[in-house]
Every structure is written in C-alpha cells, then in structure tokens.
Design a protein around this motif. Structure first.
Motif, PDB file in Angstrom:
ATOM      1  N   UNK A  42       0.819  -1.218   0.000  1.00 26.48           N
ATOM      2  CA  UNK A  42       0.000   0.000   0.000  1.00 26.48           C
ATOM      3  C   UNK A  42       0.850   1.263   0.000  1.00 26.48           C
ATOM      4  N   UNK A  43       2.056   1.180   0.577  1.00 35.55           N
ATOM      5  CA  UNK A  43       2.992   2.304   0.488  1.00 35.55           C
ATOM      6  C   UNK A  43       3.388   2.534  -0.961  1.00 35.55           C
ATOM      7  N   UNK A  44       3.769   1.459  -1.645  1.00 37.70           N
ATOM      8  CA  UNK A  44       4.152   1.569  -3.061  1.00 37.70           C
ATOM      9  C   UNK A  44       2.978   2.045  -3.910  1.00 37.70           C
ATOM     10  N   UNK A  45       1.786   1.534  -3.621  1.00 39.71           N
ATOM     11  CA  UNK A  45       0.601   1.902  -4.410  1.00 39.71           C
ATOM     12  C   UNK A  45       0.299   3.406  -4.284  1.00 39.71           C
ATOM     13  N   UNK A  67       2.882  -8.003  -7.492  1.00 38.28           N
ATOM     14  CA  UNK A  67       2.410  -6.752  -6.889  1.00 38.28           C
ATOM     15  C   UNK A  67       2.566  -5.589  -7.869  1.00 38.28           C
ATOM     16  N   UNK A  68       3.729  -5.513  -8.492  1.00 37.62           N
ATOM     17  CA  UNK A  68       3.979  -4.424  -9.443  1.00 37.62           C
ATOM     18  C   UNK A  68       2.973  -4.455 -10.590  1.00 37.62           C
ATOM     19  N   UNK A  73      -1.510  -1.729 -13.359  1.00 39.81           N
ATOM     20  CA  UNK A  73      -2.706  -1.783 -14.209  1.00 39.81           C
ATOM     21  C   UNK A  73      -3.478  -0.470 -14.188  1.00 39.81           C
ATOM     22  N   UNK A  74      -3.273   0.334 -13.163  1.00 35.48           N
ATOM     23  CA  UNK A  74      -4.003   1.597 -13.076  1.00 35.48           C
ATOM     24  C   UNK A  74      -3.345   2.748 -13.805  1.00 35.48           C
TER      25      UNK A  74
END
Length: 312
Positions: A42-45, A67-68, A73-74
């Motif tokens: 969630x930090x990376x997101x 995860x990446x 995808x967004x």
C-alpha cells in the motif's frame, strides 16, 4: 534542543491515499523495501498513485512482480518496478546498491522487517532481527548515500514500531550471547535501533540534503505475525480491546513521513498516526516514543558499532 512538534490533520483512520492526495510526485524516484506484502504494497501503491517511480526491493522478485503488475494496471505506463534484495545478506545489499548507481533517490522507505522470530543467527553470527531490521537497512542507506545526496532533499523513512518500548539497544549483549533469548526483547531492540538510526543519519547527513525519520505504522494483521504461535495469534484476533488498522491505514504514516511538506528539512523524529509522537510516559496504551530511542549519544554509539559490524 527543542523542536516544535509536527502535527497534521490526519489521524489513525487516515489512509495512505488520503495522506498523499494533492502531492505531485512525478519525477521522484523512491525505493520501498519489503514492498511485496502488507503495508509495503500500500505504500508503493500510494506513492505510485501520486506519480512517483517506485522500486520495490524484495527477497522474492516473483512475488514482487505480481504486486507491481497489479499496481501498474491503473497507469498508462508502468511506475512500479522490482529488484531482488535480501537485507540479511550484505553482498545482496551491496549488489543492489551497485546496480542502482548514482541515480537520485528521493525517498528510501525502510519498510521490510521480521518480528519475534525464533533465535536465528546470520552467517556472521548476528541475531537475525537486529541484523535484518537494523543492520541491513543501515548498510543499504550507506550504500545509497551518494544517490540520496544527488536528490537534493532526500528522505529516509525508517519503519519502527511501538515495540521499541520493549527494549533499548542492549549494547553489552546485542546478539543474546550472554542472556537468555527473548524474541520480543530482540524485536524491541531492533525497532529502537531503527529510531536511533534516523537520529544519527540526520545529524551526519543533513548537510547533504538527507533527513531521516522513524515511525510506528500501527497495529496491522500482516505477514509480519507469521512467527507467532497460533494461541498468541488467536488471542490477538479475539482481544476486545485491540484496534487494528487496515493495510491502507497502516501505510499512511510511512507515506506521510515520505511526502508531507511539513517535514521538509526535518529529521531525527518519530511519528505515529501521521503526527509526531509525544514522549512515552508509561501506561497500557503504549503511546509515544521512549527517551532512549531519541538519545543522540546512543545513536552515535549504535552508528559506530553498526559501521564496524558491516565493514567486513
């Protein structure tokens, strides 16, 4: 030395996305260790969502790529990439830093960690929680120093824990060679070391434009609890007084410390719930930061010890 306490409009319920809303991170490069699970995801997101290019540094690159791919995808083009890093293995850390080179790092989020493990020692004989949670990140930050300095305002985010209240750094027996091993004391000591690192890194590197702060993310049920016995886990799950954050809420303070304009040029402090912590005064709530975790003399002693420990 006294400082005005930094406070924000955010609190324990705030999410990482809310904390970074309105902050433009395009053109910023950030590294998140342990970015393939728990609050690291969630930090990376959140950082990528604000425009940053984020490298998640993980032991298992395959998990990291999953995860990446999910986060990317967004976006029109990928913002999250993956690299292999084992914080318990000094050659792995140095290889990672060498591959990164001198490309500016605007934020290093030292998120990876282990908790309450059975007694385990690294190849060099260090207790594994201290080695992974502190020495690994210490080595990584030092290896990336020039890249951090090149950013002209880099931040190091040291993910500690209120677990630091369990123990100062016991300099006479860090590796539990003389005293009986206690997994929680070992964890607490490593988390105190995370705060002390932020104190001395700021003292040493502020003139290079690098500041470091530590934080407690909150209580979150993540993979961090994997070493706990089942009866302990069940007690945590069913404790009517326990309040747990979602991973999105748990990542909020990391993202706040990494990005908030309130922290420009600020270092050597400890945050919880997106606000600078008050001094710990005891009590069952375990709120605040222990004096020993901010002690500049202990911070310098730990730095010198750590530099010696990883010099081989």
């Amino acid at each position: 030395m006294t400082h005005d306490r930094i406070t924000s409009s955010f609190d324990a319920a705030s999410t990482a996305a809310e904390v970074v809303e309105g902050i433009d991170l395009h053109g910023k490069r950030m590294i998140v260790t342990g970015g393939s699970s728990g609050i690291g995801i969630e930090t990376a997101r959140a950082l990528a969502g604000a425009g940053a290019d984020v490298l998640i540094a993980v032991r298992n690159p395959e998990a990291g790529r999953g995860v990446a791919d999910d986060i990317n995808t967004g976006f029109d083009s990928p913002r999250v990439t993956v690299s292999q890093l084992d914080l318990a293995d000094l050659p792995s850390i140095r290889r990672f830093a060498a591959e990164w080179g001198r490309t500016p790092v605007h934020a290093l989020i030292d998120n990876a960690g282990i908790m309450a493990t059975p007694l385990t020692r690294t190849a060099s004989g260090r207790e594994v929680q201290f080695a992974t949670n502190h020495l690994g990140h210490f080595t990584l930050a030092n290896a990336l120093h020039d890249a951090l300095a090149a950013a002209n305002g880099a931040r190091i985010v040291s993910v500690s824990s209120r677990g630091h209240l369990r123990s100062p750094v016991v300099f006479d027996d860090i590796d539990f060679t003389e005293r009986e091993y206690d997994p929680w004391l070992a964890y607490g000591q490593s988390k105190t070391a995370n705060v002390l690192f932020a104190v001395d890194a700021t003292r040493r590197w502020a003139d290079d434009g690098i500041t470091a702060n530590a934080l407690h993310p909150g209580g979150i049920m993540t993979n961090l609890v994997r070493y706990l016995p089942e009866d302990v886990l069940e007690g945590l799950r069913t404790d009517p007084t326990a309040v747990y954050k979602t991973p999105e809420q748990g990542a909020a303070t990391s993202v706040f410390v990494a990005t908030s304009p309130l922290l420009d040029g600020v270092g050597g402090r400890y945050f919880e719930d997106c606000n600078q912590a008050v001094p710990y005064e005891g009590g069952p709530e375990r709120v605040g930061v222990a004096d020993y975790a901010l002690d500049p003399e202990a911070a310098q002693r730990l730095w010198d010890l750590s530099a010696d420990a990883v010099s081989n």
